[in-house]
Enzyme design. Structure first.
Site, PDB file in Angstrom:
ATOM      1  CB  ALA A  89      46.956  87.261 -42.149  1.00  0.00           C
TER       2      ALA A  89
ATOM      3  CE  LYS B 279      39.043  89.419 -45.278  1.00  0.00           C
ATOM      4  NZ  LYS B 279      37.886  90.201 -45.115  1.00  0.00           N
TER       5      LYS B 279
ATOM      6  CB  ALA C  39      39.233  93.410 -34.616  1.00  0.00           C
ATOM      7  N   GLY C  40      39.655  94.312 -38.058  1.00  0.00           N
ATOM      8  CA  GLY C  40      39.313  95.417 -39.084  1.00  0.00           C
ATOM      9  C   GLY C  40      38.634  94.987 -40.154  1.00  0.00           C
TER      10      GLY C  40
ATOM     11  N   GLY D 153      44.045  88.396 -38.052  1.00  0.00           N
ATOM     12  CA  GLY D 153      44.244  87.242 -37.085  1.00  0.00           C
ATOM     13  C   GLY D 153      44.241  85.805 -38.092  1.00  0.00           C
TER      14      GLY D 153
ATOM     15  CG  ASP E  64      38.435  85.686 -43.867  1.00  0.00           C
ATOM     16  OD1 ASP E  64      37.450  85.377 -44.670  1.00  0.00           O
ATOM     17  OD2 ASP E  64      38.368  86.579 -43.075  1.00  0.00           O
TER      18      ASP E  64
ATOM     19  N   PRO F 259      45.882  95.732 -39.395  1.00  0.00           N
ATOM     20  CG  PRO F 259      44.476  97.336 -40.169  1.00  0.00           C
ATOM     21  CD  PRO F 259      45.401  96.556 -40.802  1.00  0.00           C
TER      22      PRO F 259
HETATM   23  O1  C5P Z   1      35.222  81.493 -39.870  1.00  0.00           O
HETATM   24  P1  C5P Z   1      35.593  82.528 -38.993  1.00  0.00           P
HETATM   25  O2  C5P Z   1      36.267  81.848 -37.743  1.00  0.00           O
HETATM   26  O3  C5P Z   1      36.567  83.561 -39.351  1.00  0.00           O
HETATM   27  O4  C5P Z   1      34.436  83.200 -38.646  1.00  0.00           O
HETATM   28  C1  C5P Z   1      33.790  84.069 -37.625  1.00  0.00           C
HETATM   29  C2  C5P Z   1      32.399  84.078 -37.386  1.00  0.00           C
HETATM   30  O5  C5P Z   1      32.068  84.855 -38.362  1.00  0.00           O
HETATM   31  C3  C5P Z   1      31.747  82.767 -37.088  1.00  0.00           C
HETATM   32  O6  C5P Z   1      31.777  82.266 -35.926  1.00  0.00           O
HETATM   33  C4  C5P Z   1      30.353  83.286 -37.545  1.00  0.00           C
HETATM   34  O7  C5P Z   1      29.790  84.048 -36.427  1.00  0.00           O
HETATM   35  C5  C5P Z   1      30.620  84.340 -38.584  1.00  0.00           C
HETATM   36  N1  C5P Z   1      30.760  83.968 -39.987  1.00  0.00           N
HETATM   37  C6  C5P Z   1      29.360  83.379 -40.768  1.00  0.00           C
HETATM   38  N2  C5P Z   1      29.565  82.865 -41.789  1.00  0.00           N
HETATM   39  C7  C5P Z   1      30.670  82.654 -42.479  1.00  0.00           C
HETATM   40  C8  C5P Z   1      31.431  83.130 -41.911  1.00  0.00           C
HETATM   41  C9  C5P Z   1      31.922  83.705 -40.690  1.00  0.00           C
HETATM   42  O8  C5P Z   1      28.300  83.376 -39.951  1.00  0.00           O
HETATM   43  N3  C5P Z   1      30.436  82.435 -43.927  1.00  0.00           N
END
Ligand code: C5P
Length: 312
Positions: free
Chosen positions: A113, A18, A105-106, A111, A145, A103
């Site tokens: 996906a 995405k 961590a891009g 992850g 995501d 990619p």
């Molecule tokens: O939801 P996800 O595990 O992908 O989010 C990874 C990290 O990104 C969260 O632990 C948080 O630190 C940050 N995040 C955030 N606010 C969001 C989405 C992600 O602070 N709306």
């Protein structure tokens, strides 16, 4: 002869990457996440995730970008399979194989996906019969995501990014992605965003979709869309990785209609007018030596979907 009790055949699900056309980051919520208003678009760079009945749970990662993806219990696709398994009476263990092309961590949801793909694949493998909405609810437990990667297309994300509404988009958009060698940690980029905001002392409003962006999408107007690309995490990503600012400037100099850091970065996404313009930009960026790799892809494309399993 196949026995009536033989394991079901493996299932493979193809899942896109995405890009965030806009990522408006609001205040920190009580749960520590930031409230978001984002427009996701699925682009045609894919991982293939295969699940097969096995004696024990496990995961393997293959393909050009396998390095850097954990092949252990922390793997998000394996966690997705196990999560779905807890909702299925007597689910047999599965082995997950990820053919990695997105990619890592891009900022392109690599992850996430794989987690979305694992949910769709395991549902089919176990013949569990979950509704798409139910899979999307489970997806939200795995990451902000993940629901979008099941849905695909172009969609609006709110809440912490996991609440989906389809967005009207006409036509196909052409993207060029400038990749970096080393990923950026999503929590670190959000933390840097918070730090920069605290230092600037600005009030952070509740985030909302930008009407001009929505109408550019409805019209299928790449030039208008390019003018509205925006990412509140971009400044933080550039603060942590200053070279991204130079890559953005170089892409715009080389004729991109617009450019933006994708998600929490470090991938930089450039919108171009035609596939040919995409080739020219990709060549120029590669020649600049500023990027680790350059990929071209169009969007929108479908979310996680079953494809024939490759035998090799
Ligand atoms: O939801 P996800 O595990 O992908 O989010 C990874 C990290 O990104 C969260 O632990 C948080 O630190 C940050 N995040 C955030 N606010 C969001 C989405 C992600 O602070 N709306």
């Amino acid at each position: 002869m196949t026995s009536a009790y033989a394991d079901p055949p493996p299932v493979t699900v193809r899942v896109p990457a995405k890009v965030n056309l806009e990522l408006n980051v609001g205040p920190v919520r009580a749960d520590g996440y930031h409230s978001l208003s984002t427009i996701y678009q699925a682009v045609a760079i894919y991982d293939d995730v295969t699940v097969a009945i096995a004696d024990d749970w496990g995961v393997a990662v293959t393909g050009p970008l396998a390095a850097g993806v954990p092949a252990d219990e922390t793997n998000l696709a394996l966690r997705a399979a196990r999560l779905l398994g807890t909702h299925v009476g007597s689910a047999e263990p599965v082995h997950v194989t990820i053919r990695k092309n997105i990619p890592v961590a891009g900022g392109m949801a690599g992850g996430s996906a794989d987690a979305a793909a694992a949910l769709v694949a395991c549902d089919a493998l176990w013949d569990a019969g979950f509704e798409r909405e139910e899979l999307i609810d489970l997806a939200a437990e795995l990451g902000s995501d993940v629901p979008f990667l099941i849905l695909g297309g172009t969609a609006m994300g709110s809440g912490r990014g996991e609440q989906m509404a389809s967005a009207l988009a006409r036509g196909t958009f052409h993207w060029v992605f400038a990749l970096s060698d080393e990923g950026l940690s999503t929590p670190a980029v959000y933390a840097e965003c918070d730090r920069l905001r605290a230092r600037a002392g600005v009030a952070v409003p509740e985030p909302r979709p930008t009407p001009e962006l929505m109408s550019a999408l409805r019209a299928g107007d790449a030039r208008a869309l390019a003018a509205t690309l925006r990412n509140d995490l971009q400044e933080a990503a550039i603060s942590l990785r200053p070279a991204l600012g130079e890559i953005l400037a170089a892409g715009l100099d080389e004729g991109a209609l617009g450019g933006v850091v994708s998600g929490s970065g470090p991938t930089v996404a450039f919108l171009v007018a035609t596939p040919e313009a995409g080739i020219d930009l990709a060549v120029a960026l590669t020649a600049s030596g500023m990027t680790a790799d350059v990929r071209r892809a169009s969007g929108p494309t479908h979310g996680a979907h079953i494809i024939p399993t490759r035998v090799d």
